[in-house]
Every structure is written in structure tokens, then in C-alpha cells.
Design a protein around this motif. Structure first.
Motif, mmCIF file in Angstrom:
data_model
loop_
_atom_site.group_PDB
_atom_site.id
_atom_site.type_symbol
_atom_site.label_atom_id
_atom_site.label_comp_id
_atom_site.label_asym_id
_atom_site.label_seq_id
_atom_site.Cartn_x
_atom_site.Cartn_y
_atom_site.Cartn_z
ATOM 1 N N MET A 19 73.871 72.837 2.980
ATOM 2 C CA MET A 19 73.084 73.740 1.962
ATOM 3 C C MET A 19 73.701 75.361 2.361
ATOM 4 S SD MET A 19 69.613 72.243 1.885
ATOM 5 C CE MET A 19 68.829 73.456 0.675
ATOM 6 N N ALA A 20 73.734 75.607 3.654
ATOM 7 C CA ALA A 20 74.212 76.739 4.117
ATOM 8 C C ALA A 20 75.620 77.218 3.565
ATOM 9 C CB ALA A 20 73.849 77.071 5.561
ATOM 10 N N VAL A 30 72.251 83.382 4.765
ATOM 11 C CA VAL A 30 71.330 82.103 5.229
ATOM 12 C C VAL A 30 70.838 82.064 6.668
ATOM 13 C CG1 VAL A 30 71.508 79.675 5.032
ATOM 14 C CG2 VAL A 30 72.489 80.804 3.191
ATOM 15 N N LEU A 31 69.765 81.782 7.003
ATOM 16 C CA LEU A 31 68.971 81.506 8.059
ATOM 17 C C LEU A 31 68.430 80.167 8.219
ATOM 18 C CD1 LEU A 31 66.928 84.925 8.348
ATOM 19 C CD2 LEU A 31 69.115 84.245 9.384
ATOM 20 N N LEU A 32 68.709 79.440 9.348
ATOM 21 C CA LEU A 32 68.229 77.864 9.507
ATOM 22 C C LEU A 32 67.126 77.738 10.675
ATOM 23 C CD1 LEU A 32 72.197 76.745 9.733
ATOM 24 C CD2 LEU A 32 70.820 76.959 7.638
ATOM 25 N N ALA A 33 66.390 76.871 10.135
ATOM 26 C CA ALA A 33 65.575 76.268 11.104
ATOM 27 C C ALA A 33 65.335 75.126 11.407
ATOM 28 C CB ALA A 33 64.080 77.127 10.815
ATOM 29 N N MET A 34 64.852 74.382 12.375
ATOM 30 C CA MET A 34 64.929 72.806 12.589
ATOM 31 C C MET A 34 63.464 72.233 12.284
ATOM 32 S SD MET A 34 67.173 72.391 15.914
ATOM 33 C CE MET A 34 65.835 71.849 16.796
ATOM 34 N N TYR A 104 74.881 71.413 -7.870
ATOM 35 C CA TYR A 104 74.635 72.287 -8.833
ATOM 36 C C TYR A 104 73.504 72.648 -9.196
ATOM 37 C CZ TYR A 104 79.963 71.626 -8.381
ATOM 38 O OH TYR A 104 81.265 71.826 -8.057
ATOM 39 N N ALA A 105 72.701 71.500 -9.405
ATOM 40 C CA ALA A 105 71.489 71.715 -9.880
ATOM 41 C C ALA A 105 70.571 72.684 -8.485
ATOM 42 C CB ALA A 105 70.882 70.239 -10.051
ATOM 43 N N MET A 106 70.737 72.406 -7.434
ATOM 44 C CA MET A 106 70.380 73.322 -6.535
ATOM 45 C C MET A 106 70.676 74.825 -6.690
ATOM 46 S SD MET A 106 71.019 73.399 -2.485
ATOM 47 C CE MET A 106 72.410 74.259 -2.533
ATOM 48 N N GLU A 107 71.960 74.751 -6.969
ATOM 49 C CA GLU A 107 72.464 76.495 -7.137
ATOM 50 C C GLU A 107 71.501 76.907 -8.373
ATOM 51 O OE1 GLU A 107 76.796 76.848 -5.596
ATOM 52 O OE2 GLU A 107 76.444 75.089 -6.883
ATOM 53 N N GLU A 108 71.428 76.186 -9.496
ATOM 54 C CA GLU A 108 70.889 76.771 -10.691
ATOM 55 C C GLU A 108 69.378 76.911 -10.376
ATOM 56 O OE1 GLU A 108 71.487 73.984 -13.826
ATOM 57 O OE2 GLU A 108 73.660 74.254 -13.919
ATOM 58 N N LEU A 109 68.717 76.151 -9.538
ATOM 59 C CA LEU A 109 67.222 76.216 -9.467
ATOM 60 C C LEU A 109 67.074 77.400 -8.526
ATOM 61 C CD1 LEU A 109 64.249 75.012 -9.369
ATOM 62 C CD2 LEU A 109 65.069 73.688 -7.198
ATOM 63 N N ILE A 110 67.889 77.696 -7.559
ATOM 64 C CA ILE A 110 67.740 78.733 -6.702
ATOM 65 C C ILE A 110 68.044 80.165 -7.345
ATOM 66 C CG2 ILE A 110 68.813 79.945 -4.478
ATOM 67 C CD1 ILE A 110 69.147 77.108 -3.399
#
Length: 116
Positions: A19-20, A30-34, A104-110
Motif C-alpha cells: 500500500m505504501a 505515507v507513514l506506517l504502523a503495526m 486501482y479501486a483503493m486509489e479511487e476510494l482514497i
């Protein structure tokens, strides 16, 4: 569109990294957390434009994280889970993504949240 800061919260490193990679290639920071506890610490340090969190995680799960984030700010929260949408019926989440998701759906939603 200005650079957006997006926090990805997931206990699975391959998902966080994928995702990042996609979101950074779209020009986002982008920041990441576990897990949720780590995410809350990051949110206390800086403003996020969007938080994307898995539901099932150790330490602090995505549902509790969503409740805590919404108590702090109006930052949009997208929850994701392989368990299905019904798992988030009692949360203040702004949207839901099923795992596994179409990038691609993720990118559109975001993009929809960041254009608001």
C-alpha cells in the motif's frame, strides 16, 4: 492537489509495504504502523489527512483505533478486513475496503477522500 499524509495501520508487513509503494507513487507521504497503539502515537505527533487501518490486529485493533481517532479529530478513517463489512457496523469509520482489494479501486476510494 497537495501532498497528503496517509497513515497505514496493519500488522502484516507485506500489505503495509504494498500500500505504501502504491500511495507514494501517487505522490502521497505515507507513514506506517503495526497496530493501533503505534498509530495513536503517530497521530499525536502530526496531522494525518487519512488513516487506513486493518480491523484485526494485536495490541489495539482497528475498531478501537477508529473510535479513538474520531474522538480526537474528523480525520477520515477507512477500515479494511477479510472478515467482511459487517464487522464494522458499530464504528464511526468513513469507509470499508475488503481484503484482498483491487489496488486501482483503493486509489479511487482514497482520492475521493482527499479531494473533499
Amino acid at each position: 492537489m497537495s501532498v497528503a499524509t496517509i497513515l497505514i495501520v496493519d500488522d502484516e508487513e507485506p500489505i503495509r509495504e504494498l500500500m505504501a509503494m502504491v500511495l507514494e507513487s501517487d505522490g502521497h507521504r505515507v507513514l506506517l504502523a503495526m497496530h493501533g497503539k503505534q498509530a495513536l502515537a503517530l497521530v499525536e505527533q502530526q496531522r494525518m489527512d487519512l488513516v487506513i487501518s486493518d480491523v484485526m490486529m494485536p495490541v489495539l485493533d482497528g475498531i478501537e483505533l477508529c473510535h479513538r481517532l474520531k474522538a480526537l479529530s474528523d480525520t477520515p478513517v477507512i477500515l479494511m478486513s477479510a472478515a467482511g463489512r459487517e464487522i464494522i457496523t458499530d464504528t464511526p469509520a468513513d469507509a470499508f475496503m475488503a481484503k484482498s482489494f483491487d489496488l486501482y479501486a483503493m486509489e479511487e476510494l482514497i482520492a475521493g477522500f482527499l479531494q473533499k
